[in-house]
Scaffold this active site. Structure first.
Site, PDB file in Angstrom:
ATOM      1  N   CYS A  11       0.860  -1.191   0.000  1.00  0.00           N
ATOM      2  CA  CYS A  11       0.000   0.000   0.000  1.00  0.00           C
ATOM      3  C   CYS A  11       0.889   1.231   0.000  1.00  0.00           C
ATOM      4  O   CYS A  11       1.789   1.354   0.836  1.00  0.00           O
ATOM      5  CB  CYS A  11      -0.916   0.001   1.232  1.00  0.00           C
ATOM      6  SG  CYS A  11      -1.926   1.496   1.379  1.00  0.00           S
ATOM      7  N   CYS A  14      -0.175   6.432   1.649  1.00  0.00           N
ATOM      8  CA  CYS A  14       0.510   7.492   2.393  1.00  0.00           C
ATOM      9  C   CYS A  14       1.773   7.874   1.616  1.00  0.00           C
ATOM     10  O   CYS A  14       2.888   7.440   1.939  1.00  0.00           O
ATOM     11  CB  CYS A  14       0.850   7.019   3.798  1.00  0.00           C
ATOM     12  SG  CYS A  14      -0.599   6.706   4.830  1.00  0.00           S
ATOM     13  N   CYS A  85      -3.366  -1.429   9.617  1.00  0.00           N
ATOM     14  CA  CYS A  85      -2.919  -0.088   9.215  1.00  0.00           C
ATOM     15  C   CYS A  85      -2.723   0.811  10.432  1.00  0.00           C
ATOM     16  O   CYS A  85      -3.598   0.920  11.305  1.00  0.00           O
ATOM     17  CB  CYS A  85      -3.952   0.529   8.274  1.00  0.00           C
ATOM     18  SG  CYS A  85      -3.609   2.250   7.847  1.00  0.00           S
ATOM     19  N   GLN A 209     -15.561  14.927   9.177  1.00  0.00           N
ATOM     20  CA  GLN A 209     -14.128  14.909   8.926  1.00  0.00           C
ATOM     21  C   GLN A 209     -13.490  13.621   9.433  1.00  0.00           C
ATOM     22  O   GLN A 209     -13.886  13.083  10.470  1.00  0.00           O
ATOM     23  CB  GLN A 209     -13.452  16.117   9.580  1.00  0.00           C
ATOM     24  CG  GLN A 209     -13.675  17.420   8.851  1.00  0.00           C
ATOM     25  CD  GLN A 209     -14.939  18.127   9.280  1.00  0.00           C
ATOM     26  OE1 GLN A 209     -15.712  17.614  10.067  1.00  0.00           O
ATOM     27  NE2 GLN A 209     -15.167  19.328   8.749  1.00  0.00           N
ATOM     28  N   ASN A 300     -18.562  25.548   3.918  1.00  0.00           N
ATOM     29  CA  ASN A 300     -17.685  24.376   3.984  1.00  0.00           C
ATOM     30  C   ASN A 300     -18.046  23.457   2.816  1.00  0.00           C
ATOM     31  O   ASN A 300     -18.603  22.376   3.007  1.00  0.00           O
ATOM     32  CB  ASN A 300     -17.853  23.667   5.324  1.00  0.00           C
ATOM     33  CG  ASN A 300     -16.904  22.485   5.472  1.00  0.00           C
ATOM     34  OD1 ASN A 300     -15.836  22.452   4.875  1.00  0.00           O
ATOM     35  ND2 ASN A 300     -17.310  21.508   6.263  1.00  0.00           N
ATOM     36  N   CYS A 327     -11.225  22.003   1.689  1.00  0.00           N
ATOM     37  CA  CYS A 327     -10.337  20.848   1.631  1.00  0.00           C
ATOM     38  C   CYS A 327      -9.542  20.817   0.327  1.00  0.00           C
ATOM     39  O   CYS A 327      -8.823  19.851   0.065  1.00  0.00           O
ATOM     40  CB  CYS A 327     -11.132  19.546   1.790  1.00  0.00           C
ATOM     41  SG  CYS A 327     -12.374  19.288   0.518  1.00  0.00           S
TER      42      CYS A 327
END
Length: 371
Positions: A11, A14, A85, A209, A300, A327
């Site tokens: 994976c 990240c 994870c 969030q 937002n 975001c």
């Protein structure tokens, strides 16, 4: 932070995991500063914990029913198990294997993407700060529902921390996480997530969030700005389950939220009633708001931003302060260019998503000329 999945090449979600976290945060702060106009006062960025911060696990279920994988799919459409994870909490690490065992016990045959066969597509898990969980099983049809109902009571007896369970039906063979139909399988239908004393109610389809601790910092920043200007009225557009609106409530301050999801509006009203707050909510499209006449407006929006129609509405409004939580800084910058009557005064980066390029940025704007 080290990750065995990353080191093994299983994976790479990240993407910046090998970059020291302080450097990651500094890069995000610099990126946001470069995107916004000169003259903005920048507050110090809000850091996240490097691991254990995710309150949601969106797991693809694959493999054989007796040994399923919970995680992602590789390039061939085969399952890669990511139950360990490091972005998840210890409590999530305990629950995920139990959910995998329930897949086998209830014979919830994982959906096989290459052959388009099977029933169970995803298991979606949300964790509250109190250690309670909402679990959603995304199924292709109702075929497996009787077996899930049969084995669910024993599972819940062993795992009382799971307080909401639903089945979502997503019959299509396409990269869509969930379908339109949701079947609630427990007495409770919402997960209570407390943020700074405000117990938000999250329904199965509610947006919240991913990082609860940083979400709290986001709401506190908006509340501090609101308290500085002391508006008598606040309008919260894209209010979701009421995070901003409920945190901005104060004696003598009228607060109203608008959100397209009727389920989210119902949840927001529940929290307002529990706290005895004079905050109202309506279900509707924020872009269709014809007037924004509150003194302070909070927006937002989703990643696409406000768009020309809502920017024009804000230009015509009587508001004097605008708080914009984004975001996606490129959408934010585009919208600011479409708001010439508004001057961005202060901003802050909040790192909702460590080890990735993504982050939240919140900006306070002041009306430049009277309307």
């Amino acid at each position: 932070m080290r990750c065995g999945y990353f080191d093994a090449g299983a994976c790479r979600s990240c993407t910046h995991l090998l970059t020291p976290y302080g450097d990651q945060l500094a890069a995000k702060d610099a990126h946001a500063r470069a995107a916004l106009p000169d003259g903005v006062r920048w507050l110090a960025p809000v850091a996240s914990a490097e691991g254990g911060f995710r309150n949601k696990a969106k797991m693809v279920v694959a493999g054989p029913v007796d040994d399923p994988t919970l995680g992602i799919l590789d390039t061939d459409g085969r399952g890669v198990d990511l139950r360990g994870c490091a972005l998840y909490s210890p409590a999530m690490h305990v629950l995920l294997p139990a959910l995998a065992a329930l897949v086998s016990t209830a014979r919830l045959t994982p959906y096989d993407v290459p052959t388009r066969r099977g029933e169970l597509k995803h298991v979606l898990v949300t964790e509250s700060p109190d250690g309670e969980f909402l679990v959603r099983w995304v199924l292709r049809t109702t075929e497996a529902l009787p077996r899930l109902r049969k084995h669910l009571p024993a599972f819940l007896a062993e795992h009382p921390e799971v307080v909401v369970v639903t089945a979502n039906l997503q019959p299509d063979h396409k990269a869509v996480l969930e379908g339109d139909e949701e079947v609630v399988l427990t007495e409770r239908s919402t997960l209570r997530v407390e943020v700074d004393g405000v117990g938000l109610h999250l329904g199965p389809r509610a947006f919240f969030q991913t990082n609860t601790a940083v979400a709290g910092a986001l709401y506190r920043r908006a509340r501090a700005w609101a308290d500085e200007v002391a508006p008598s009225s606040v309008l919260d557009l894209y209010c979701g389950v009421g995070g901003f609106a409920l945190h901005l409530a104060a004696p003598g301050r009228r607060v109203h939220g608008v959100e397209v999801s009727e389920q989210a509006v119902a949840s927001a009203r529940t929290t307002a009633a529990e706290l005895g707050l004079d905050v109202t909510f309506d279900a509707g499209d924020a872009t269709g708001v014809t007037g924004a006449d509150a003194e302070l407006v909070v927006v937002n929006p989703p990643r696409r931003g406000l768009g020309s129609q809502l920017c024009a509405t804000l230009e015509r409004s009587a508001a004097t302060t605008l708080v914009y939580s984004s975001c996606r800084v490129t959408s934010l910058a585009r919208d600011l260019a479409a708001l010439p009557s508004w001057v961005p005064e202060e901003a802050q980066v909040l790192d909702m998503f460590p080890h990735t390029d993504h982050y939240e940025v919140i900006v306070r704007l002041r009306r430049q000329v009277p309307q």
